[in-house]
Scaffold this motif. Structure first.
Motif, PDB file in Angstrom:
ATOM      1  N   THR A 319       0.741  -1.247   0.026  1.00 12.37           N
ATOM      2  CA  THR A 319      -0.056  -0.080  -0.064  1.00 12.37           C
ATOM      3  C   THR A 319       0.843   1.159  -0.004  1.00 12.37           C
ATOM      4  O   THR A 319       0.534   2.193  -0.788  1.00 12.37           O
ATOM      5  N   PHE A 323       1.150   3.903  -3.276  1.00 17.42           N
ATOM      6  CA  PHE A 323       0.948   5.512  -3.037  1.00 17.42           C
ATOM      7  C   PHE A 323       2.210   6.294  -3.294  1.00 17.42           C
ATOM      8  O   PHE A 323       1.903   7.430  -4.091  1.00 17.42           O
ATOM      9  N   HIS A 327       1.109   7.869  -7.019  1.00 17.00           N
ATOM     10  CA  HIS A 327       0.705   9.139  -6.525  1.00 17.00           C
ATOM     11  C   HIS A 327       1.430  10.320  -5.969  1.00 17.00           C
ATOM     12  O   HIS A 327       1.477  11.141  -5.387  1.00 17.00           O
ATOM     13  N   GLY A 386      -5.463  -1.714   1.963  1.00 20.48           N
ATOM     14  CA  GLY A 386      -5.552  -0.634   1.180  1.00 20.48           C
ATOM     15  C   GLY A 386      -6.707   0.247   1.750  1.00 20.48           C
ATOM     16  O   GLY A 386      -6.624   1.738   1.752  1.00 20.48           O
ATOM     17  N   GLY A 390      -6.632   3.951   3.314  1.00 22.61           N
ATOM     18  CA  GLY A 390      -7.364   5.042   2.284  1.00 22.61           C
ATOM     19  C   GLY A 390      -7.963   6.032   3.399  1.00 22.61           C
ATOM     20  O   GLY A 390      -8.313   7.223   3.257  1.00 22.61           O
ATOM     21  N   SER A 416     -12.452   4.364  -0.240  1.00 19.55           N
ATOM     22  CA  SER A 416     -11.687   3.375   0.518  1.00 19.55           C
ATOM     23  C   SER A 416     -11.565   2.024  -0.372  1.00 19.55           C
ATOM     24  O   SER A 416     -10.630   1.366  -0.473  1.00 19.55           O
ATOM     25  N   TRP A 419      -9.536   2.425  -3.468  1.00 16.12           N
ATOM     26  CA  TRP A 419      -8.017   2.324  -3.102  1.00 16.12           C
ATOM     27  C   TRP A 419      -7.787   1.028  -2.794  1.00 16.12           C
ATOM     28  O   TRP A 419      -6.400   0.314  -3.075  1.00 16.12           O
TER      29      TRP A 419
END
Ligand SMILES: [Zn+2]
Length: 499
Positions: A319, A323, A327, A386, A390, A416, A419
């Motif tokens: 996770t 991210f 991201h 995840g 989230g 959530s 994600w």
């Protein structure tokens, strides 16, 4: 063989050039032996006895070492407890160097002997003649000053649960993580050409936040820290997760065994065992003493289902990576916030995994229940990790109010779930149930077909829970399907007539 001979010759030549044996008169009497290696200051570190002429009783060994290293009567050797061994008639033991009764750090010599005569001597001797042996700095000051320099928010001895665990493990009601010091002599320049022997206090300090566990050597004369060494080592481990097959993950070598602590990602990802506790404490580490750091199903697919902890742990690592990579987000707060997993929680069945964080904290905590009332598979599979992670992102970014569970809370649950699906796809791209939320533990929501689990696929359509409906206690987990289904349509590019 040729290489070995050349090496021996070089060692002999370099030793001869630097003098080596301090007492020339003893030289002939002690022959034949061969010095095969020396250290940075020219002292022998490996001596081989061609024929056995030096007796192996304590006095003869002491006299031989004295000849080689040139020390005076203040130097003594103490046999390491339990070090004496015998194999095929060859005996060996390890000796610790002392000066005026004070142990010399890294000063240790292994002697082997057979039939009463030495076979080899190897190790490291530190010249300590005229070294100071009376400290000027009080030990309490040395410890307190070091703690102050570290400046951590919390230390292990301030944590009642860690202290309690230590006392249980050692069966000593007074055991503590607070440092106790040992007075030693050490050569600050051990690998250099000139010795710099200091009288030091050695102690270790275990800080929890930020995490560090180090051994410190503090000069007992000046009070300065002359050397520090981390006791924490990161080691790649691997194991059989409960739901995602064999996976690899970072672990930490701590007090002789591996544990589920990863400080290579942000400020850490840690997985603790609640052993059926309802809250977040007390907690324990999952540990592994396997030399290969292999967390096998034979050991961890046990009655407690500890292999499920590996899913939560590996899932949190994935996770974090998702991210960061997709991201450019370093943990949920963009600042490497720590993630703590708490496995084997006894939280009730309707909140089988949850997260918590108080507003000022930089630690996100996720609890996972054991799911005992259903199929007994703990809710630690990757999309649930995840999903909970989230929630930390939603709380620090959108701040959508979850006060209204019919819409605001539903948006958060929908995000959530999205994600959770993305993390699952990132870590397990071949998985065929990406949109079935919680599919590894028996899916309970489906983003592609919400109606399968009596969830709505359209705002206020069939299965939507309207405000005021009090029979559905968790409308946020039902109405969330509208957003997550929208994501499914977007991701798959599906043209669909909406209800
Ligand atoms: Zn949720």
């Amino acid at each position: 063989m040729a290489v070995l001979v050349v090496f021996n010759l070089i060692a002999l030549v370099s030793f001869a050039q630097q003098g080596g044996v301090k007492d020339e008169s003893m030289k002939d009497a002690l022959r034949p032996y061969e010095i095969l290696a020396t250290d940075a200051i020219g002292n022998p570190t490996f001596i081989d006895f061609i024929s056995t002429k030096v007796k192996s009783d304590d006095t003869s060994v002491y006299e031989f070492l004295k000849t080689i290293y040139g020390f005076d009567e203040n130097t003594t050797f103490v046999e390491k407890e339990g070090s004496a061994k015998e194999q095929n008639g060859i005996f060996s033991k390890k000796l610790f160097q002392h000066y005026k009764g004070i142990k010399v750090e890294w000063g240790q010599i292994v002697v082997t002997y057979k039939d009463g005569f030495l076979r080899s001597v190897n190790g490291h001797f530190t010249p300590t003649k005229n070294s100071r042996t009376v400290p000027l700095t009080p030990v309490d000051n040395a410890i307190k000053n070091t703690i102050q320099k570290i400046g951590a928010e919390e230390y292990a001895w301030e944590n009642m649960y860690l202290q309690k665990m230590l006392r249980e493990e050692t069966q000593n009601p007074k055991a503590t993580y607070y440092p106790t010091a040992e007075l030693l002599l050490m050569d600050k320049n051990i690998n250099e050409g000139e010795t710099d022997v200091r009288l030091v206090y050695k102690f270790d300090i275990y800080a929890l936040s930020p995490e560090s566990h180090k051994e410190y050597f503090v000069d007992a004369t000046t009070g300065e820290i002359v050397y520090e060494e981390s006791l924490i080592m990161h080691v790649g481990g691997s194991g059989d997760t409960r739901y995602s097959g064999k996976q690899t993950f970072e672990t930490q070598l701590f007090n002789g065994s591996y544990r589920l602590h990863d400080y290579t990602r942000g400020n850490g990802i840690i997985t603790y065992d609640l052993r059926g506790n309802d809250g977040y404490a007390p907690f324990w580490d999952f540990t592994n003493s396997d030399v290969n750091n292999w967390w096998s199903s034979a050991v961890y697919n046990n009655a407690a289902r500890d292999d499920a902890a590996l899913d939560a742990y590996w899932g949190a690592e994935m996770t974090y990576d998702y991210f960061l990579e997709k991201h450019e987000r370093n943990s949920w707060d963009r600042n490497g916030a720590r993630i703590e997993n708490y496995v084997h929680s006894s939280i009730d069945n309707t909140r089988i995994a949850d997260w918590s964080r108080n507003n000022l904290s930089t630690v996100g905590k996720i609890r996972y229940g054991d799911n005992d009332e259903l199929d007994g598979n703990p809710w630690t599979c990757i999309d649930l990790v995840g999903h909970e992670f989230g929630h930390d992102i939603e709380a620090t970014t959108s701040q959508i109010s979850s006060f209204n569970n019919y819409e605001g809370g539903a948006l958060r649950e929908g995000l959530s779930d999205i994600w959770g699906a993305m993390v699952k796809f990132y870590a397990k791209p071949l998985n065929t149930s990406i949109y079935a939320h919680g599919s590894d533990v028996s899916a309970f929501r489906n983003m592609s077909q919400p109606n399968l689990h009596s969830d709505p696929d359209t705002y206020q359509a069939n299965h939507w829970v309207f405000e005021g409906n009090t029979t559905n206690l968790y409308p946020n987990h039902t109405n969330s399907a509208v957003l997550s289904h929208w994501f499914y349509i977007l991701a798959e590019g599906i043209q669909q007539q909406m209800q």
